[in-house]
Write an enzyme that holds these catalytic residues in place. Structure first.
Site, PDB file in Angstrom:
ATOM      1  N   GLY A  52      16.392 -16.683  -3.444  1.00 32.90           N
ATOM      2  CA  GLY A  52      15.839 -17.803  -2.715  1.00 32.90           C
ATOM      3  C   GLY A  52      14.703 -17.961  -3.912  1.00 32.90           C
ATOM      4  O   GLY A  52      14.786 -17.763  -5.156  1.00 32.90           O
ATOM      5  N   ASN A  60      -5.026 -10.032 -11.483  1.00 29.38           N
ATOM      6  CA  ASN A  60      -5.491  -8.796 -10.937  1.00 29.38           C
ATOM      7  C   ASN A  60      -6.100  -9.197  -9.693  1.00 29.38           C
ATOM      8  O   ASN A  60      -7.045 -10.011  -9.467  1.00 29.38           O
ATOM      9  CB  ASN A  60      -6.560  -8.282 -11.767  1.00 29.38           C
ATOM     10  CG  ASN A  60      -7.044  -6.823 -11.239  1.00 29.38           C
ATOM     11  OD1 ASN A  60      -7.092  -6.456 -10.002  1.00 29.38           O
ATOM     12  ND2 ASN A  60      -7.804  -6.288 -12.238  1.00 29.38           N
ATOM     13  N   ASN A  87      -0.073  -6.512   0.432  1.00 33.16           N
ATOM     14  CA  ASN A  87       0.597  -5.279   0.266  1.00 33.16           C
ATOM     15  C   ASN A  87       0.087  -4.520  -1.011  1.00 33.16           C
ATOM     16  O   ASN A  87       0.143  -3.273  -0.974  1.00 33.16           O
ATOM     17  CB  ASN A  87       2.014  -5.622  -0.070  1.00 33.16           C
ATOM     18  CG  ASN A  87       2.808  -4.447  -0.868  1.00 33.16           C
ATOM     19  OD1 ASN A  87       3.338  -3.509  -0.159  1.00 33.16           O
ATOM     20  ND2 ASN A  87       3.015  -4.627  -2.026  1.00 33.16           N
ATOM     21  N   SER A 156      -2.280   2.362   5.808  1.00 36.80           N
ATOM     22  CA  SER A 156      -1.665   3.588   5.509  1.00 36.80           C
ATOM     23  C   SER A 156      -2.223   4.491   6.848  1.00 36.80           C
ATOM     24  O   SER A 156      -3.153   4.286   7.329  1.00 36.80           O
ATOM     25  CB  SER A 156      -2.293   3.961   4.367  1.00 36.80           C
ATOM     26  OG  SER A 156      -2.085   5.551   4.070  1.00 36.80           O
ATOM     27  N   TYR A 169      -9.220   6.669  -1.184  1.00 32.35           N
ATOM     28  CA  TYR A 169      -8.041   5.792  -0.655  1.00 32.35           C
ATOM     29  C   TYR A 169      -8.045   5.783   0.771  1.00 32.35           C
ATOM     30  O   TYR A 169      -7.801   4.841   1.400  1.00 32.35           O
ATOM     31  CB  TYR A 169      -6.792   6.538  -1.353  1.00 32.35           C
ATOM     32  CG  TYR A 169      -5.320   5.879  -0.707  1.00 32.35           C
ATOM     33  CD1 TYR A 169      -5.049   4.714  -1.510  1.00 32.35           C
ATOM     34  CD2 TYR A 169      -4.704   6.318   0.409  1.00 32.35           C
ATOM     35  CE1 TYR A 169      -3.682   4.245  -1.086  1.00 32.35           C
ATOM     36  CE2 TYR A 169      -3.638   5.722   0.723  1.00 32.35           C
ATOM     37  CZ  TYR A 169      -3.134   4.645   0.020  1.00 32.35           C
ATOM     38  OH  TYR A 169      -1.828   4.062   0.438  1.00 32.35           O
TER      39      TYR A 169
HETATM   40  N1  LIG Z   1       4.236   4.536  -0.754  1.00 32.76           N
HETATM   41  C1  LIG Z   1       3.551   5.129   0.129  1.00 32.76           C
HETATM   42  O1  LIG Z   1       3.883   6.134   0.715  1.00 32.76           O
HETATM   43  C2  LIG Z   1       2.730   4.471   0.919  1.00 32.76           C
HETATM   44  C3  LIG Z   1       2.137   4.834   2.379  1.00 32.76           C
HETATM   45  C4  LIG Z   1       1.177   4.115   2.976  1.00 32.76           C
HETATM   46  C5  LIG Z   1       0.917   2.881   2.515  1.00 32.76           C
HETATM   47  N2  LIG Z   1       1.298   2.425   1.097  1.00 32.76           N
HETATM   48  C6  LIG Z   1       0.617   1.198   0.764  1.00 32.76           C
HETATM   49  O2  LIG Z   1       1.674   0.430   0.580  1.00 32.76           O
HETATM   50  C7  LIG Z   1       1.320  -0.675  -0.431  1.00 32.76           C
HETATM   51  C8  LIG Z   1       2.303  -0.577  -1.442  1.00 32.76           C
HETATM   52  O3  LIG Z   1       2.547   0.589  -2.137  1.00 32.76           O
HETATM   53  P1  LIG Z   1       3.738   1.028  -2.953  1.00 32.76           P
HETATM   54  O4  LIG Z   1       4.084   2.512  -2.459  1.00 32.76           O
HETATM   55  O5  LIG Z   1       4.711   0.237  -2.899  1.00 32.76           O
HETATM   56  O6  LIG Z   1       2.969   1.215  -4.339  1.00 32.76           O
HETATM   57  P2  LIG Z   1       3.536   0.892  -5.740  1.00 32.76           P
HETATM   58  O7  LIG Z   1       5.063   1.188  -5.943  1.00 32.76           O
HETATM   59  O8  LIG Z   1       2.575   1.830  -6.772  1.00 32.76           O
HETATM   60  O9  LIG Z   1       3.481  -0.603  -6.017  1.00 32.76           O
HETATM   61  C9  LIG Z   1       1.973  -1.019  -6.052  1.00 32.76           C
HETATM   62  C10 LIG Z   1       2.061  -2.655  -6.271  1.00 32.76           C
HETATM   63  O10 LIG Z   1       0.775  -3.008  -6.166  1.00 32.76           O
HETATM   64  C11 LIG Z   1       0.497  -4.117  -7.022  1.00 32.76           C
HETATM   65  N3  LIG Z   1      -0.860  -3.981  -7.621  1.00 32.76           N
HETATM   66  C12 LIG Z   1      -1.496  -2.789  -7.935  1.00 32.76           C
HETATM   67  N4  LIG Z   1      -2.652  -3.179  -8.521  1.00 32.76           N
HETATM   68  C13 LIG Z   1      -2.808  -4.407  -8.447  1.00 32.76           C
HETATM   69  C14 LIG Z   1      -3.712  -5.325  -8.827  1.00 32.76           C
HETATM   70  N5  LIG Z   1      -5.081  -4.853  -9.285  1.00 32.76           N
HETATM   71  N6  LIG Z   1      -3.349  -6.529  -8.564  1.00 32.76           N
HETATM   72  C15 LIG Z   1      -2.467  -6.981  -8.219  1.00 32.76           C
HETATM   73  N7  LIG Z   1      -1.426  -6.225  -7.903  1.00 32.76           N
HETATM   74  C16 LIG Z   1      -1.653  -4.987  -7.781  1.00 32.76           C
HETATM   75  C17 LIG Z   1       1.624  -3.411  -8.321  1.00 32.76           C
HETATM   76  O11 LIG Z   1       1.933  -4.396  -8.986  1.00 32.76           O
HETATM   77  P3  LIG Z   1       2.203  -4.234 -10.602  1.00 32.76           P
HETATM   78  O12 LIG Z   1       2.977  -3.298 -10.791  1.00 32.76           O
HETATM   79  O13 LIG Z   1       2.366  -5.713 -11.314  1.00 32.76           O
HETATM   80  O14 LIG Z   1       0.738  -3.584 -11.052  1.00 32.76           O
HETATM   81  C18 LIG Z   1       2.816  -3.146  -7.307  1.00 32.76           C
HETATM   82  O15 LIG Z   1       3.462  -4.258  -7.020  1.00 32.76           O
HETATM   83  C19 LIG Z   1       0.028  -0.094  -0.939  1.00 32.76           C
HETATM   84  O16 LIG Z   1      -0.967  -0.671  -0.264  1.00 32.76           O
HETATM   85  C20 LIG Z   1      -0.071   1.314  -0.497  1.00 32.76           C
HETATM   86  O17 LIG Z   1      -1.316   1.764  -0.352  1.00 32.76           O
HETATM   87  C21 LIG Z   1       1.952   3.169   0.630  1.00 32.76           C
END
Ligand SMILES: NC(=O)c1ccc[n+]([C@@H]2O[C@H](COP(=O)([O-])OP(=O)(O)OC[C@H]3O[C@@H](n4cnc5c(N)ncnc54)[C@H](OP(=O)(O)O)[C@@H]3O)[C@@H](O)[C@H]2O)c1
Length: 265
Positions: A52, A60, A87, A156, A169
């Site tokens: 899409g 940032n 997210n 989370s 965190y």
């Molecule tokens: N994985 C888990 O087990 C888990 C569990 C509970 C909650 N969560 C939550 O789910 C969400 C996504 O997590 P994930 O596991 O997918 O993490 P991830 O794979 O590390 O991805 C993080 C994402 O956030 C973006 N990001 C980070 N810093 C940023 C900033 N300053 N400005 C704009 N974008 C930013 C990154 O974009 P870039 O790559 O472009 O920097 C990336 O797309 C988070 O809020 C995390 O706390 C994750």
């Protein structure tokens, strides 16, 4: 197909990427903010464009001007916003005990995980309120019970579950839980509904460094559904809420944690 617009922060990687794919498949136009340079995410964007209409803005979330530019580019390209998915988020660079946690790490995590989403929600909510409400008026049709806008925060289990080696965190996600309720109450009269999707342990870059620990916990039965969560599990929950089918619920938490939140004796 919905033909609506969703803003998804961090929508090119991990959980956010699964949400982008899912909402695009449901007919949304998607606007993504990420820190990666456009050349780096071009292959992912190419895949998404097969599904899409996608806009990517490098920036940032912690920076006021970048949030404003993200909002303005989305409105310029798509004309309206129906859904914001907060997210994007980070874990601390180093897992340090509460007594060793640095102010710099606290500031970084809180700015990206809480302050950024809070002030992005503020400007997006204001923009949503300026959009015409097709269901408004004295003879409101039954579909006017449905939301006219929505914000979904990716929280989370750390909002309620402590980890002493990543306190900043936990604090940020606990703050996001309160942020969900604040915005839900403030925007309910205008039928902008606000929810938190609360993942457990999801298989992404964020959890890669602690894989062995979580493998063990799953093996021990800490999660009633005995497997890793996948980004798709979270995306499915977001899409369910985004469908707007919950017409008398706002401020709710949808757990996507394999039943981890259930207290047991
Ligand atoms: N994985 C888990 O087990 C888990 C569990 C509970 C909650 N969560 C939550 O789910 C969400 C996504 O997590 P994930 O596991 O997918 O993490 P991830 O794979 O590390 O991805 C993080 C994402 O956030 C973006 N990001 C980070 N810093 C940023 C900033 N300053 N400005 C704009 N974008 C930013 C990154 O974009 P870039 O790559 O472009 O920097 C990336 O797309 C988070 O809020 C995390 O706390 C994750």
């Amino acid at each position: 197909m919905s033909n609506k617009t969703a803003m998804i922060t961090g929508g090119c990687r991990g959980i956010g990427l699964a949400i982008s794919r899912k909402l695009l498949a449901e007919g949304y136009q998607v606007s993504i903010l990420g820190t990666a340079r456009i050349e780096k995410v071009e292959p992912v964007l190419d895949q998404l464009r097969q599904i899409g209409n996608v806009l990517y803005l490098p920036g940032n979330l912690a920076i006021t001007g970048d949030r404003q530019a993200y909002l303005e580019s989305t409105l310029t390209r798509f004309g309206q916003i129906d859904l914001l998915v907060n997210n994007a988020g980070v874990a601390p660079d180093q897992r340090l005990d509460l007594l060793e946690m640095s102010e710099a790490s606290y500031d970084r995590v809180m700015e990206i995980n809480l302050k950024g989403p809070l002030f992005l929600s503020q400007i997006v909510a204001r923009a949503m309120l300026q959009q015409p409400d097709p269901a408004a008026g004295p003879d409101m049709p039954p579909q006017s019970r449905r939301p006219r806008g929505m914000i979904i925060n990716i929280g989370s289990v750390s909002a309620e579950t402590i980890s002493l080696n990543r306190s900043e965190y936990c604090l940020s996600k606990n703050g996001m839980a309160m942020m969900t309720r604040l915005f839900a109450a403030r925007l309910a009269d205008q039928r902008i509904f606000v929810y938190e999707v609360r993942p457990g342990i999801i298989d992404t870059d964020m959890t890669a460094g602690a894989r062995a620990k979580y493998d063990d916990l799953i093996e021990l039965g800490e999660f009633p559904i005995r497997r890793w969560g996948q980004p798709q599990d979270v995306a499915d929950a977001v899409a369910l809420l985004a469908s707007g089918g919950l017409s008398y619920s706002t401020g709710d938490v949808l757990n996507v944690d394999g039943g981890f939140h259930i207290r047991r004796l």
